[in-house]
Write an enzyme that holds these catalytic residues in place. Structure first.
Site, PDB file in Angstrom:
ATOM      1  N   ASP A 113       0.836  -1.202   0.000  1.00  0.00           N
ATOM      2  CA  ASP A 113       0.000   0.000   0.000  1.00  0.00           C
ATOM      3  C   ASP A 113       0.870   1.251   0.000  1.00  0.00           C
ATOM      4  OD1 ASP A 113       0.485   0.972   2.731  1.00  0.00           O
ATOM      5  OD2 ASP A 113      -0.672  -0.758   3.395  1.00  0.00           O
ATOM      6  N   LYS A 114       0.241   2.384  -0.225  1.00  0.00           N
ATOM      7  CA  LYS A 114       0.963   3.642  -0.420  1.00  0.00           C
ATOM      8  C   LYS A 114       1.891   3.967   0.741  1.00  0.00           C
ATOM      9  CE  LYS A 114       0.163   8.596  -1.162  1.00  0.00           C
ATOM     10  NZ  LYS A 114      -0.849   9.674  -1.224  1.00  0.00           N
TER      11      LYS A 114
END
Length: 242
Positions: free
Chosen positions: A108-109
């Site tokens: 994820d980011k």
């Protein structure tokens, strides 16, 4: 028929689209074979059939060379090859590579660490299919209720009512109001470790993947990539589960 194969397999093996993405585009009517809408499982012969995506012909390689690359993904990048919101993407970090590569799985980011890229569709399928349960190990810096954190986290066996395989968790250090945990999971559900931590009153300060299957991140700097060695590729393929 001996030269034909299912369109999902062909596009995946050629490193063009994953099998799942191929199925999605077929349902949307965006893939054609010889000018007609493709169907799931459509058998094609790359020597004779003309396949197009959104009207643009796909050119197949009869002898495709596979590439295997390890990227140290930094925080702040989304794991996609294009982002409609204009966010920084991992595609930017491998943009200078001579052929199109695809990430195997995702981070994820706000997470960082080891991210494998390849155009080998068979390996992508082997590494990401849920039944294979490839081990992934993370360094997770947490704050919150730290007493017994490792034991509590390793006892989590469901998320939002869905059963999960319990993680292996050990505490590396604890100082001040933070602790570093080493967490190995086997399934990789969406934001799994962050959700597990929230369930036991732990806040994730940093999450970094340091190993996946037989690969280790080592000293590769953030934002940089390197080719896998022949030994690393052989080990990955040797660990594939049928």
């Amino acid at each position: 028929m001996e030269n034909k194969a299912r369109i999902q397999k062909v596009l995946s093996d050629q490193g063009i689209l994953s099998r799942r993405r191929t199925e999605e585009l077929i349902k949307e009517g965006r893939i054609t074979v010889n000018g007609r809408p493709a169907q799931p499982g459509h058998p094609i012969d790359i020597r004779r059939d003309i396949v197009a995506i959104d009207g643009e012909r796909v050119w197949f390689q009869k002898k495709k060379k596979n590439y295997y690359v390890m990227l140290h993904k930094p925080r702040g990048y989304v794991t996609t090859m294009s982002d409609e919101k204009g966010r920084r993407s991992v595609a930017d970090l491998v943009a200078d590579f001579p052929v199109r590569l695809y990430p195997v799985g995702r981070l994820d980011k706000d997470s960082e660490g080891l991210l494998l890229f390849t155009n080998d569709g068979a390996l992508m399928q082997a590494m990401t299919h849920p039944r294979h349960q490839v081990d992934k190990t993370y360094e997770v810096t947490v704050s919150g209720t730290l007493d017994g954190a490792a034991e509590r986290l390793s006892a989590v066996d469901e998320l939002d009512g869905e059963p999960i395989v319990p993680a292996q968790v050990t505490q590396v250090w604890r100082r001040g109001g933070q602790a570093l945990l080493l967490v190995t999971i086997h399934q990789g559900k969406n934001r799994q470790i962050r959700r597990m931590c929230a369930k036991v009153d732990l806040q994730v300060m940093r999450l970094r993947r340091i190993a996946e299957d037989t690969l280790t991140l080592g000293s590769l700097p953030p934002g940089q990539w390197r080719y896998l060695t022949e030994a690393e590729v052989s080990a990955l393929k040797g660990s594939e589960r049928e």
